[in-house]
Design a protein around this motif. Sequence first.
Motif, PDB file in Angstrom:
ATOM      1  N   PRO A   1     -14.943   0.173 -22.996  1.00 14.94           N
ATOM      2  CA  PRO A   1     -16.088   0.576 -23.767  1.00 14.94           C
ATOM      3  C   PRO A   1     -16.441  -0.105 -25.101  1.00 14.94           C
ATOM      4  O   PRO A   1     -17.838  -0.340 -25.366  1.00 14.94           O
ATOM      5  N   ASN A   2     -15.476  -0.669 -25.895  1.00 15.25           N
ATOM      6  CA  ASN A   2     -15.902  -1.327 -27.013  1.00 15.25           C
ATOM      7  C   ASN A   2     -16.761  -2.767 -26.675  1.00 15.25           C
ATOM      8  O   ASN A   2     -17.717  -2.955 -27.236  1.00 15.25           O
ATOM      9  N   ALA A   3     -16.293  -3.285 -25.739  1.00 14.14           N
ATOM     10  CA  ALA A   3     -17.118  -4.647 -25.441  1.00 14.14           C
ATOM     11  C   ALA A   3     -18.559  -4.369 -24.777  1.00 14.14           C
ATOM     12  O   ALA A   3     -19.340  -4.861 -25.215  1.00 14.14           O
ATOM     13  N   ARG A   4     -18.488  -3.184 -24.301  1.00 16.96           N
ATOM     14  CA  ARG A   4     -19.783  -2.912 -23.626  1.00 16.96           C
ATOM     15  C   ARG A   4     -20.969  -2.412 -24.845  1.00 16.96           C
ATOM     16  O   ARG A   4     -21.923  -2.798 -24.908  1.00 16.96           O
ATOM     17  N   ALA A   5     -20.055  -1.598 -25.730  1.00 19.70           N
ATOM     18  CA  ALA A   5     -21.088  -1.279 -27.059  1.00 19.70           C
ATOM     19  C   ALA A   5     -21.343  -2.413 -27.786  1.00 19.70           C
ATOM     20  O   ALA A   5     -22.595  -2.643 -28.234  1.00 19.70           O
ATOM     21  N   GLU A   6     -20.607  -3.531 -27.854  1.00 19.52           N
ATOM     22  CA  GLU A   6     -20.826  -4.838 -28.511  1.00 19.52           C
ATOM     23  C   GLU A   6     -22.045  -5.441 -27.944  1.00 19.52           C
ATOM     24  O   GLU A   6     -23.001  -5.910 -28.461  1.00 19.52           O
ATOM     25  N   LEU A   7     -22.004  -5.410 -26.557  1.00 18.65           N
ATOM     26  CA  LEU A   7     -23.039  -6.185 -25.708  1.00 18.65           C
ATOM     27  C   LEU A   7     -24.533  -5.273 -25.926  1.00 18.65           C
ATOM     28  O   LEU A   7     -25.512  -6.146 -26.164  1.00 18.65           O
ATOM     29  N   ARG A   8     -24.406  -4.183 -25.755  1.00 16.76           N
ATOM     30  CA  ARG A   8     -25.753  -3.320 -25.929  1.00 16.76           C
ATOM     31  C   ARG A   8     -26.310  -3.295 -27.317  1.00 16.76           C
ATOM     32  O   ARG A   8     -27.307  -3.656 -27.412  1.00 16.76           O
ATOM     33  N   ARG A   9     -25.210  -3.541 -28.514  1.00 16.84           N
ATOM     34  CA  ARG A   9     -25.690  -3.624 -29.836  1.00 16.84           C
ATOM     35  C   ARG A   9     -26.592  -5.108 -29.898  1.00 16.84           C
ATOM     36  O   ARG A   9     -27.452  -5.102 -30.312  1.00 16.84           O
ATOM     37  N   ARG A  10     -25.763  -6.100 -29.161  1.00 15.85           N
ATOM     38  CA  ARG A  10     -26.377  -7.559 -29.385  1.00 15.85           C
ATOM     39  C   ARG A  10     -27.800  -7.265 -28.650  1.00 15.85           C
ATOM     40  O   ARG A  10     -28.808  -7.866 -29.088  1.00 15.85           O
ATOM     41  N   GLN A  11     -27.610  -6.727 -27.509  1.00 15.10           N
ATOM     42  CA  GLN A  11     -29.131  -6.681 -26.748  1.00 15.10           C
ATOM     43  C   GLN A  11     -30.163  -6.313 -27.642  1.00 15.10           C
ATOM     44  O   GLN A  11     -31.515  -6.456 -28.013  1.00 15.10           O
ATOM     45  N   ALA A  12     -29.696  -4.988 -28.341  1.00 16.67           N
ATOM     46  CA  ALA A  12     -30.754  -4.196 -29.104  1.00 16.67           C
ATOM     47  C   ALA A  12     -31.385  -4.987 -30.088  1.00 16.67           C
ATOM     48  O   ALA A  12     -32.378  -5.217 -30.565  1.00 16.67           O
ATOM     49  N   ALA A  13     -30.351  -5.811 -30.861  1.00 18.11           N
ATOM     50  CA  ALA A  13     -30.750  -6.712 -31.871  1.00 18.11           C
ATOM     51  C   ALA A  13     -31.784  -7.620 -31.676  1.00 18.11           C
ATOM     52  O   ALA A  13     -32.582  -8.004 -32.257  1.00 18.11           O
ATOM     53  N   ASP A  14     -31.313  -8.389 -30.488  1.00 19.09           N
ATOM     54  CA  ASP A  14     -32.209  -9.555 -29.809  1.00 19.09           C
ATOM     55  C   ASP A  14     -33.530  -8.907 -29.616  1.00 19.09           C
ATOM     56  O   ASP A  14     -34.463  -9.398 -29.843  1.00 19.09           O
ATOM     57  N   ARG A  15     -33.604  -7.708 -28.890  1.00 19.64           N
ATOM     58  CA  ARG A  15     -34.792  -6.994 -28.649  1.00 19.64           C
ATOM     59  C   ARG A  15     -35.557  -6.749 -30.010  1.00 19.64           C
ATOM     60  O   ARG A  15     -37.093  -6.882 -30.047  1.00 19.64           O
ATOM     61  N   SER A  16     -34.967  -6.225 -30.677  1.00 26.14           N
ATOM     62  CA  SER A  16     -35.892  -5.829 -31.950  1.00 26.14           C
ATOM     63  C   SER A  16     -36.202  -7.080 -32.760  1.00 26.14           C
ATOM     64  O   SER A  16     -37.323  -6.971 -33.108  1.00 26.14           O
TER      65      SER A  16
END
Lengths: 509, 455
Positions: free
Chosen positions: A401-416
Amino acid sequence: MAERSALDLDALTISDRFQLFNFTRRDDHVTYLWILRALDRLREVHRVQAGAEDLAATLRELAAAHDGVPALDTADLRYRLDELYADRVVHRFDDASRAGNLARYRNRQSVYQFSELGYRAYRAVEGVLGARSEDVNLSRLVLSDVLEDLRALADANRTGRAEHVYRRLSRLDTVMEDMGRRSAQFHVTLGEILRSTDASPDTFLRYKNALLVHMTEFMAELDRHQPRLERAVREVEDTGLTTLLARAADTDERLFMDRDERLDDWRRRWSALRGWFTTEGGAPTRAAELHAATRSATSGVIALLRQLTEARRGGVNRATQLRHLAQWVFDTPDEGAAHALMGAAFNVRSARHLGVAHEDDEQISPNATWWDAPGVEVSVTLFRSGKAPTAGVPKPVRRNPNARAELRRRQAADRSADRQAAARLAEEGAHDRVLDEVDTRVLLRLITRALESRAVVAGRLSSATGTDEGTLVRLVPSDTGSTVRTTRGLLHLPGMRLELAPRARGAAR
Amino acid sequence: MSRRRRPAQRIDPADLGAYQQAMRRVLTCDIITRDRPRPGVLANVLRWADELSEDLRELFGHTLIATTEHVRLVRAPDTLDPTQRQVFARAGRPFDRRRLAYLCLLLASFQRSQVEVSLADLIRHFTPSANAVGGLGYDPTDGTHKAALVDVCSWLVDHGALHVSDGSLEAWAGGHGQADALFDIDHEVCEVLFRPVRPVQHVTGVTGLLVHHPDEPTREQTARRARRLLVEHPVVHYADVTPDVADALRAPGVAEEVARLTGLTVERRAEGVLLADPGGLFTDRPFPGRGSAVNRTAGLLLAKIADRMETARAALTHLPLPAAPDAHAELAARIDSALPREGVVGALAWTPPATAAAAPEPATAPLIEQGRLEAMVEDLFAEFGAASFTAAWQRDPRGLLDAALELLTDLSLLRPVPGGVLVLPAALRYRNIQGALPQRPDTGMLPLGLEPEGT
């Protein structure tokens, strides 16, 4: 009635009474029985007291008519009578008759007489000995008697004829007792016949029709009378049960019981009678129970019949067939023979086939021999490893779950970041400033889209547009061309000019 | 003769699979009850009961008893089969003669009038009849007798003839104090379980329990016989059957009918015909099966034999194949030697008419000697490692060989003769298992089929 009061006897009295049957346990019980029979014979002709000589004479008379009557001399007889006296089957009296002369007076012997209980004990034994289990039946005629008596009883109670009440009530009591005894006896006897038919199916087969008719008729009669009887019982109770029982108790002539005892006795009897025909609190009536028992007995009789007729038809009984087979199979020389025999006798077997079929059997000539024909496709893995090939055990699911959360966070940052860059491009345009990494990436993506959608019309480039989220890019043909400055260097757009604008929702297309 | 209808004619093509499955169930399962072979099967079979019984009667001459409680196929038996040992078996172990005799006696001691019986009472009824059979007897202190009784009772429970309503057989066998078991007897099941063609006491020999074939059978009777052979036996070799049956089998039609009825695949070759079972469930002895040691060894043995036949065919001895009718007559004679004559009801006894069995011409088959078979198993143990043949067999290669040979014999792929086994043609259909054998080192030389001295 006597049987019921026996329930109240204490243990001492019971063992006293059991002593009355001692004579049946003595070594020569048959001799004792014959003595009692002789005594009874004399009693029948009102010779209540009898001496040993009289008895010896009676025994001689009996011996003429029956086999097995012992010949006893008077001394022996007297000894045995004394034994019976010890058992309290008989009373012993001194002979009260006048001797007349001294010699006789000196020889005067005791005389014997049945005691009341002794007589009953003797009758009981004779009853058991003489019992014929064949003469049982379920009398269906009793039912109409009962109905009639109940109606007369109601009438008598209504009109206050106490003696009639008593008479009807005692008659009912006797009839009911008789019915209970009969039905119990009948079912016991039937059970015995069903159990012992292996020995003598003939007895059963001889009476089977009568038996079945008897049982079905009884059931039909019971069905017919049941509601009427129930109604009649209720009618009687409606005329006043307390009065009824009081009248019966008053008229009752049993003088060694006081009135309360008699009343209690009658109440008990009435509730027994009532239990036969009316339901109380959902419990089935005894009549219904009898009905059910008779029905199940009927089906038992039919099953037995089927079994017997089956045996008749085959000439042999299934059971004896199976015993014969058991002997046969056990004596076979080997297991294979035993199984072959069992399979044939039970007529049981299973099909057996070879597994795996050719996919394309049409390709192989039916005239080819198995020696030459190609083999079937067998899973070789199965034989190599001993295990059937399978897809394998499913892999365990790995969760991080941690790695997935980090990936999601990174995706969200990129998109913003992208979104912000696009907004900036729309507001500020691409020219007149140096674009950073993100801006450049967004711009290039927009240009790619615009170029992909470009159409060439009549050899001339028309303008093209591309949008990404909220930004609209338009490539307008331009003779001078344009240049975009980025942090990585200059992006030349020959023959094109870039126009960037925030896309109007729904309109620009 | 009116035109015979096709098998499974009224079955919707979409339902044919379900129908074939029901047919396979009926033919493999001795009795189908609510719980046997497993819940739900009875309903699936009963759905087709009418069509099944019609097809079975018309095509095979069998009778199907189908009630809402059980389904039982009463066959018209043609042959004695000493290899059908899984019918009377518990947990895969066939019953011995004691158990078989106990089974008969227990069934005999159920009285129709009783529905409920405790094991103790049952034994009380059963003991005298067991003691009446010479040498059998029942001794409550003998553990093997008790174990036999437990096996037989369990068999009856499995078949739905008895239902345990209280207590347990195991507790009784353990002998803990007053342990007992209470059974309900299902007389209907007992009734259908034992269905001899004729009363056992009315036959003077075991062949009396088979159906009798007229000397001049009609075409339809011959065809029925051929169908019965096909549907129950793994391979039907033309050489083993009478010429008229062989002709019926050679002609197209009979095998295809049975195949349509059961969903099997016809495989017709010069030596005979077989119905191959792609699903691998329409059999009491599955082969290739799913990975038991005996199955695997049997397959590898076939591979070794095929290998040997391909590499050294010229070196093999060919022996005449003992004809099946002879084996059958010999088996019947063995069984008849035990017939308790005094039990036969002479006046009603039925003696099968003596038929002169047409002697088919003897075929020959290659012999694999016992010593070579043993060497093959030892090779397999060396090549694959003894441990891969499961703990039960790794120290007993001979036992494993015997079990594998028995399986292959039951499947009509081998036929034992003194000194070895004869390879029957259909064995070669599994030649591809050779792929499982380890590759030989390539010596660059062609095999000549010559054996070095002394092997």
